[in-house]
Design an enzyme around this catalytic site. Structure first.
Site, PDB file in Angstrom:
ATOM      1  N   LYS A  96       0.832  -1.210   0.000  1.00 14.23           N
ATOM      2  CA  LYS A  96       0.000   0.000   0.000  1.00 14.23           C
ATOM      3  C   LYS A  96       0.870   1.266   0.000  1.00 14.23           C
ATOM      4  CE  LYS A  96      -2.228  -1.341   3.692  1.00 14.23           C
ATOM      5  NZ  LYS A  96      -1.532  -2.645   3.868  1.00 14.23           N
ATOM      6  N   THR A  97       1.862   1.286   0.886  1.00 10.77           N
ATOM      7  CA  THR A  97       2.753   2.450   0.933  1.00 10.77           C
ATOM      8  C   THR A  97       3.507   2.583  -0.387  1.00 10.77           C
ATOM      9  OG1 THR A  97       3.017   2.051   3.292  1.00 10.77           O
ATOM     10  CG2 THR A  97       4.629   3.510   2.259  1.00 10.77           C
ATOM     11  N   THR A 136      -5.737  -1.310   6.775  1.00  7.68           N
ATOM     12  CA  THR A 136      -5.803  -2.769   6.876  1.00  7.68           C
ATOM     13  C   THR A 136      -7.215  -3.191   7.302  1.00  7.68           C
ATOM     14  OG1 THR A 136      -5.003  -2.532   9.138  1.00  7.68           O
ATOM     15  CG2 THR A 136      -3.371  -3.134   7.478  1.00  7.68           C
ATOM     16  N   ASP A 175      -1.805   6.963   5.933  1.00 11.45           N
ATOM     17  CA  ASP A 175      -1.718   5.547   6.302  1.00 11.45           C
ATOM     18  C   ASP A 175      -2.640   5.296   7.499  1.00 11.45           C
ATOM     19  OD1 ASP A 175      -0.806   2.998   6.107  1.00 11.45           O
ATOM     20  OD2 ASP A 175       1.155   3.359   6.987  1.00 11.45           O
ATOM     21  N   ARG A 218       6.643  -8.318   1.936  1.00 14.02           N
ATOM     22  CA  ARG A 218       7.534  -7.904   3.042  1.00 14.02           C
ATOM     23  C   ARG A 218       8.195  -9.118   3.676  1.00 14.02           C
ATOM     24  NH1 ARG A 218       4.603  -4.357   6.588  1.00 14.02           N
ATOM     25  NH2 ARG A 218       5.604  -2.659   5.471  1.00 14.02           N
TER      26      ARG A 218
HETATM   27  N1  LIG Z   1       4.258  -5.688  -5.697  1.00 13.50           N
HETATM   28  C1  LIG Z   1       5.422  -5.541  -5.079  1.00 13.50           C
HETATM   29  N2  LIG Z   1       6.575  -5.680  -5.735  1.00 13.50           N
HETATM   30  C2  LIG Z   1       7.762  -5.571  -5.135  1.00 13.50           C
HETATM   31  N3  LIG Z   1       7.905  -5.303  -3.831  1.00 13.50           N
HETATM   32  C3  LIG Z   1       6.805  -5.124  -3.114  1.00 13.50           C
HETATM   33  C4  LIG Z   1       5.504  -5.221  -3.688  1.00 13.50           C
HETATM   34  N4  LIG Z   1       4.600  -4.995  -2.729  1.00 13.50           N
HETATM   35  C5  LIG Z   1       5.298  -4.757  -1.609  1.00 13.50           C
HETATM   36  N5  LIG Z   1       6.610  -4.832  -1.828  1.00 13.50           N
HETATM   37  C6  LIG Z   1       7.690  -4.671  -0.868  1.00 13.50           C
HETATM   38  O1  LIG Z   1       7.234  -5.110   0.408  1.00 13.50           O
HETATM   39  C7  LIG Z   1       7.618  -4.182   1.395  1.00 13.50           C
HETATM   40  C8  LIG Z   1       6.381  -3.733   2.127  1.00 13.50           C
HETATM   41  O2  LIG Z   1       5.556  -2.963   1.255  1.00 13.50           O
HETATM   42  P1  LIG Z   1       4.691  -1.728   1.776  1.00 13.50           P
HETATM   43  O3  LIG Z   1       5.414  -0.994   2.878  1.00 13.50           O
HETATM   44  O4  LIG Z   1       4.298  -0.943   0.586  1.00 13.50           O
HETATM   45  O5  LIG Z   1       3.448  -2.480   2.388  1.00 13.50           O
HETATM   46  P2  LIG Z   1       2.165  -1.883   3.103  1.00 13.50           P
HETATM   47  O6  LIG Z   1       0.995  -2.572   2.513  1.00 13.50           O
HETATM   48  O7  LIG Z   1       2.181  -0.386   3.056  1.00 13.50           O
HETATM   49  O8  LIG Z   1       2.370  -2.354   4.593  1.00 13.50           O
HETATM   50  P3  LIG Z   1       1.785  -1.670   5.940  1.00 13.50           P
HETATM   51  O9  LIG Z   1       0.300  -1.921   5.928  1.00 13.50           O
HETATM   52  O10 LIG Z   1       2.506  -2.419   7.042  1.00 13.50           O
HETATM   53  O11 LIG Z   1       2.156  -0.212   5.884  1.00 13.50           O
HETATM   54  C9  LIG Z   1       8.408  -3.084   0.683  1.00 13.50           C
HETATM   55  O12 LIG Z   1       9.785  -3.361   0.751  1.00 13.50           O
HETATM   56  C10 LIG Z   1       7.996  -3.195  -0.733  1.00 13.50           C
HETATM   57  O13 LIG Z   1       9.030  -2.859  -1.591  1.00 13.50           O
END
Ligand SMILES: Nc1ncnc2c1ncn2[C@@H]1O[C@H](COP(=O)(O)OP(=O)(O)OP(=O)(O)O)[C@@H](O)[C@H]1O
Length: 378
Positions: A88-89, A182, A133, A241
């Site tokens: 998401k981030t 989430t 977020d 992750r």
């Molecule tokens: N589709 C993707 N391709 C490559 N790497 C990814 C992908 N999705 C997530 N990642 C990697 O996984 C890690 C976590 O991603 P991210 O922080 O965007 O998740 P999030 O959904 O925002 O988590 P949270 O809810 O904990 O904030 C990062 O290092 C990101 O680069």
């Protein structure tokens, strides 16, 4: 998120204050640890075309952004929902990069008063992207201010107190909110309705994780072969992750015990060392299954009894182990407690006794949020 923001020097960054990303010892925890914080900034795809997986979301978002670019106007507000660690981030950062606009980052827990939000909103420049977020954790007063800001690009700043207080409207330049949650079920409908584009991120299948891991290995300068990468992908619980974290642990092992090459043997030995089994279950997950099957004949058994049996707090069992076990169909939540499903018995290699409660139990309705039961095409 906040570490990445700091590195890029964004003008306004609000660090989440609730510790939800605190370091954890669990290698399969989907939350962000301190160690992840540093590495994740380097591993995030920067553009939509480099983002593996989630093809529908990618195509839809690509269309929304391209249309906005052609119109020369900011796109609709974007809501991204789904479990932690799925991107998401990363997608919020990609939205800003694709629009070639700066990204401001803040989070629901950091916005406890409407004034906190007013300060962020009033400093936005035209077309900027505001990433909110954990948007479901914003205070009610801030939420109401956000409705108006998202719809009319205006905030009412209250000056004074009590009966003499007056609202001074403040016009805002058009901007785009990217909200992440989430727990989309916790978002009030009026807030959800302000988002013109909503996307739900789902767990990744193994093929997508393989692609992500190859890319990460390249960026980390790790030599890795297909079998090694596949093995890690299969144990990553559908979550990039976790996949990236397991890759780093296998790389550590390979560097200490070999030539630094990540192959099948290195992945198997290293992940066994970190207690992550062939399907991504760790020690706590297996302890829960063992207790359920061996001590309670498959259940159903109450959460607190189960927790005592594995020597953990009930809360830990419920929030740490259970979501994945339920999602993957190892256990079932029933009105009378937790019960082992056939998959649990098979995974432990035990034959279920005839008395094991399997078919006659129905899951409890309304149990789910975005972090529990889902589908994992691994
Ligand atoms: N589709 C993707 N391709 C490559 N790497 C990814 C992908 N999705 C997530 N990642 C990697 O996984 C890690 C976590 O991603 P991210 O922080 O965007 O998740 P999030 O959904 O925002 O988590 P949270 O809810 O904990 O904030 C990062 O290092 C990101 O680069």
């Amino acid at each position: 998120m906040s570490g990445g923001a700091r590195e890029r020097g964004f003008a306004s960054e609000v660090v989440e204050a609730d510790g939800s990303y605190e370091a954890t010892a669990r290698v399969v925890d989907p939350g962000r640890s301190e160690d992840d914080r540093v590495v994740e900034a380097a591993l995030r795809p920067r553009r939509l075309a480099e983002f593996p997986g989630q093809p529908r979301v990618r195509d839809q978002l690509g269309l929304v952004l391209e249309a906005a670019r052609r119109r020369g106007r900011p796109p609709d507000h974007v809501l991204l929902s789904g479990p932690p660690g799925l991107g998401k981030t990363t997608l919020a950062m990609i939205v800003a990069a694709e629009l070639e606009k700066p990204l401001r980052l803040t989070s629901g827990p950091a916005i406890q008063h409407a004034g906190d939000l007013a300060a962020v909103l009033s400093s936005l420049d035209e077309g900027e992207v505001l990433f909110l977020d954990e948007i479901h954790r914003m205070s009610r007063s801030a939420e109401e201010m956000l409705y108006l800001a998202m719809e009319d690009f205006r905030v009412d700043v209250i000056v004074g107190k009590g009966p003499g207080a007056t609202a001074i409207p403040l016009e805002l330049p058009p901007f785009t909110v990217v909200g992440a949650t989430t727990r989309s079920g916790l978002l009030p409908a009026p807030l959800r309705d302000r988002f013109g584009f909503t996307a739900h991120l789902d767990y990744y299948d193994v093929a997508d994780l393989v692609q992500i891991l190859h890319r990460s290995a390249g960026l980390l300068g790790v030599e890795a072969d297909e079998d090694g990468i596949r093995e890690i992908a299969g144990r990553s619980r559908g979550t990039p992750r976790i996949a990236n974290r397991l890759l780093r642990r296998v790389r550590d092992w390979a560097q200490v015990h070999g030539e630094g090459h990540v192959d099948l043997a290195a992945a198997q030995v290293a992940l066994a060392l970190f207690d992550v089994d062939a399907v991504g279950l760790d020690r706590l997950d297996r302890a829960v299954l063992e207790a359920l099957c061996r001590r309670f004949g498959g259940g159903p058994v109450g959460l607190s009894t189960l927790a005592v049996a594995v020597g953990e707090e009930a809360d830990t069992v419920e929030t740490v182990a259970e979501p994945y076990l339920v999602r993957e169909g190892y256990i079932v939540r029933t009105p009378r407690g937790r019960a082992a499903s056939p998959r649990a018995w098979t995974h432990l290699g035990i034959t279920a006794p005839r008395s094991a409660p399997l078919q006659d139990l129905l899951p409890v309705d309304g149990d789910s949020d975005d972090t529990a039961p889902g589908r994992f095409g691994g």
